[in-house]
Design a protein around this motif. Structure first.
Motif, PDB file in Angstrom:
ATOM      1  N   ALA A  14       0.839  -1.203   0.000  1.00  0.00           N
ATOM      2  CA  ALA A  14       0.000   0.000   0.000  1.00  0.00           C
ATOM      3  C   ALA A  14       0.873   1.252   0.000  1.00  0.00           C
ATOM      4  O   ALA A  14       0.541   2.245  -0.667  1.00  0.00           O
ATOM      5  CB  ALA A  14      -0.937  -0.002   1.205  1.00  0.00           C
ATOM      6  N   TYR A  15       1.971   1.214   0.713  1.00  0.00           N
ATOM      7  CA  TYR A  15       2.909   2.343   0.738  1.00  0.00           C
ATOM      8  C   TYR A  15       3.406   2.639  -0.666  1.00  0.00           C
ATOM      9  O   TYR A  15       3.443   3.793  -1.096  1.00  0.00           O
ATOM     10  CB  TYR A  15       4.077   2.026   1.671  1.00  0.00           C
ATOM     11  CG  TYR A  15       5.163   3.081   1.694  1.00  0.00           C
ATOM     12  CD1 TYR A  15       5.098   4.136   2.590  1.00  0.00           C
ATOM     13  CD2 TYR A  15       6.251   3.015   0.827  1.00  0.00           C
ATOM     14  CE1 TYR A  15       6.090   5.106   2.631  1.00  0.00           C
ATOM     15  CE2 TYR A  15       7.251   3.981   0.856  1.00  0.00           C
ATOM     16  CZ  TYR A  15       7.156   5.022   1.760  1.00  0.00           C
ATOM     17  OH  TYR A  15       8.139   5.976   1.782  1.00  0.00           O
ATOM     18  N   TRP A 120       4.118   6.768  14.415  1.00  0.00           N
ATOM     19  CA  TRP A 120       4.042   6.867  15.874  1.00  0.00           C
ATOM     20  C   TRP A 120       2.606   6.659  16.336  1.00  0.00           C
ATOM     21  O   TRP A 120       2.353   5.938  17.308  1.00  0.00           O
ATOM     22  CB  TRP A 120       4.571   8.221  16.337  1.00  0.00           C
ATOM     23  CG  TRP A 120       4.610   8.393  17.831  1.00  0.00           C
ATOM     24  CD1 TRP A 120       3.541   8.485  18.675  1.00  0.00           C
ATOM     25  CD2 TRP A 120       5.760   8.498  18.664  1.00  0.00           C
ATOM     26  NE1 TRP A 120       3.950   8.658  19.975  1.00  0.00           N
ATOM     27  CE2 TRP A 120       5.311   8.663  19.991  1.00  0.00           C
ATOM     28  CE3 TRP A 120       7.126   8.492  18.410  1.00  0.00           C
ATOM     29  CZ2 TRP A 120       6.200   8.810  21.059  1.00  0.00           C
ATOM     30  CZ3 TRP A 120       8.000   8.633  19.477  1.00  0.00           C
ATOM     31  CH2 TRP A 120       7.524   8.787  20.786  1.00  0.00           C
ATOM     32  N   ASP A 121       1.650   7.304  15.654  1.00  0.00           N
ATOM     33  CA  ASP A 121       0.243   7.171  16.034  1.00  0.00           C
ATOM     34  C   ASP A 121      -0.224   5.715  15.994  1.00  0.00           C
ATOM     35  O   ASP A 121      -0.950   5.268  16.883  1.00  0.00           O
ATOM     36  CB  ASP A 121      -0.663   8.021  15.131  1.00  0.00           C
ATOM     37  CG  ASP A 121      -0.617   9.497  15.488  1.00  0.00           C
ATOM     38  OD1 ASP A 121      -0.015   9.864  16.521  1.00  0.00           O
ATOM     39  OD2 ASP A 121      -1.204  10.291  14.719  1.00  0.00           O
ATOM     40  N   ALA A 169       1.810   3.737   5.955  1.00  0.00           N
ATOM     41  CA  ALA A 169       0.576   3.478   5.203  1.00  0.00           C
ATOM     42  C   ALA A 169      -0.613   3.298   6.158  1.00  0.00           C
ATOM     43  O   ALA A 169      -1.707   3.799   5.895  1.00  0.00           O
ATOM     44  CB  ALA A 169       0.741   2.254   4.310  1.00  0.00           C
ATOM     45  N   LEU A 170      -0.407   2.605   7.259  1.00  0.00           N
ATOM     46  CA  LEU A 170      -1.473   2.379   8.222  1.00  0.00           C
ATOM     47  C   LEU A 170      -1.893   3.679   8.926  1.00  0.00           C
ATOM     48  O   LEU A 170      -3.009   3.794   9.412  1.00  0.00           O
ATOM     49  CB  LEU A 170      -1.041   1.366   9.289  1.00  0.00           C
ATOM     50  CG  LEU A 170      -0.963  -0.085   8.825  1.00  0.00           C
ATOM     51  CD1 LEU A 170      -0.228  -0.933   9.849  1.00  0.00           C
ATOM     52  CD2 LEU A 170      -2.361  -0.638   8.563  1.00  0.00           C
ATOM     53  N   GLY A 171      -0.979   4.648   8.953  1.00  0.00           N
ATOM     54  CA  GLY A 171      -1.238   5.909   9.645  1.00  0.00           C
ATOM     55  C   GLY A 171      -2.216   6.828   8.960  1.00  0.00           C
ATOM     56  O   GLY A 171      -2.598   7.846   9.525  1.00  0.00           O
ATOM     57  N   GLY A 172      -2.622   6.498   7.763  1.00  0.00           N
ATOM     58  CA  GLY A 172      -3.658   7.288   7.091  1.00  0.00           C
ATOM     59  C   GLY A 172      -3.154   8.568   6.479  1.00  0.00           C
ATOM     60  O   GLY A 172      -1.967   8.749   6.240  1.00  0.00           O
TER      61      GLY A 172
END
Length: 174
Positions: A14-15, A120-121, A169-172
């Motif tokens: 996804a990245y 980090w989030d 990528a997961l960080g939106g």
């Protein structure tokens, strides 16, 4: 969401789809570590890293003279500890801890990862980091983040770079 090897590997893909500079990033990850190791890197290489991490910082970074960049990056490369490397790099205009982490990524992607609020989030939301990322992270914040990333990459048997891309990528959205 629970992190897993499969999720991290899927998010690395996804990245690639989301990151506009992916192809050049991969090329630089293949060439810059050797250039930093053998001393053939250029100020333009470091400028590229600064633009890659945050184009808003380039104006500040360009205030540094080429000799100053060469001197401080060489000093950081020869420093023994991560904290010393980061502290030296942050002497450059336009380089704070997050930017220093990006430079270190291209020095050695097997050892360093980029300190990024998106990643980090994700780690904070999943209980890996106790607090939200400070507005102006310290060297100690980076060391904590880096240690957590090393542990997770080891736990899920992925490279540090795969983890970094997946967390971004997961960080939106920014």
């Amino acid at each position: 969401m629970t992190l897993s090897q499969q999720l991290l590997e899927e998010q690395e893909i996804a990245y690639e789809a989301e990151e506009g500079q992916y192809t050049e990033e991969i090329d630089r990850l293949e060439t810059l570590p050797l250039a930093f190791e053998d001393g053939s890197w250029s100020v333009e290489d470091v400028e590229w890293i600064v633009r890659w991490k945050s184009s808003r910082s380039i104006g500040y970074f360009e205030r540094n003279g080429p000799e100053e960049v060469k001197h401080l990056v060489d000093d950081a490369l020869s420093a023994n500890s991560v904290s010393e490397k980061v502290n030296i790099l942050t002497r450059l205009d336009g380089v704070q801890v997050r930017m220093a982490s990006a430079i270190l990524l291209f020095v050695n992607p097997d050892r360093f990862t980029v300190l990024d609020w998106r990643a980090w989030d994700v780690l904070h939301e999943n209980g890996y980091l106790p607090d939200e990322m400070p507005d102006d992270p310290s060297v100690e914040d980076y060391l904590l983040y880096l240690g957590v990333c090393w542990a997770i990459a080891n736990e899920y048997d992925v490279s540090l770079r795969t983890l970094d891309m997946a967390l971004w990528a997961l960080g939106g959205d920014e």
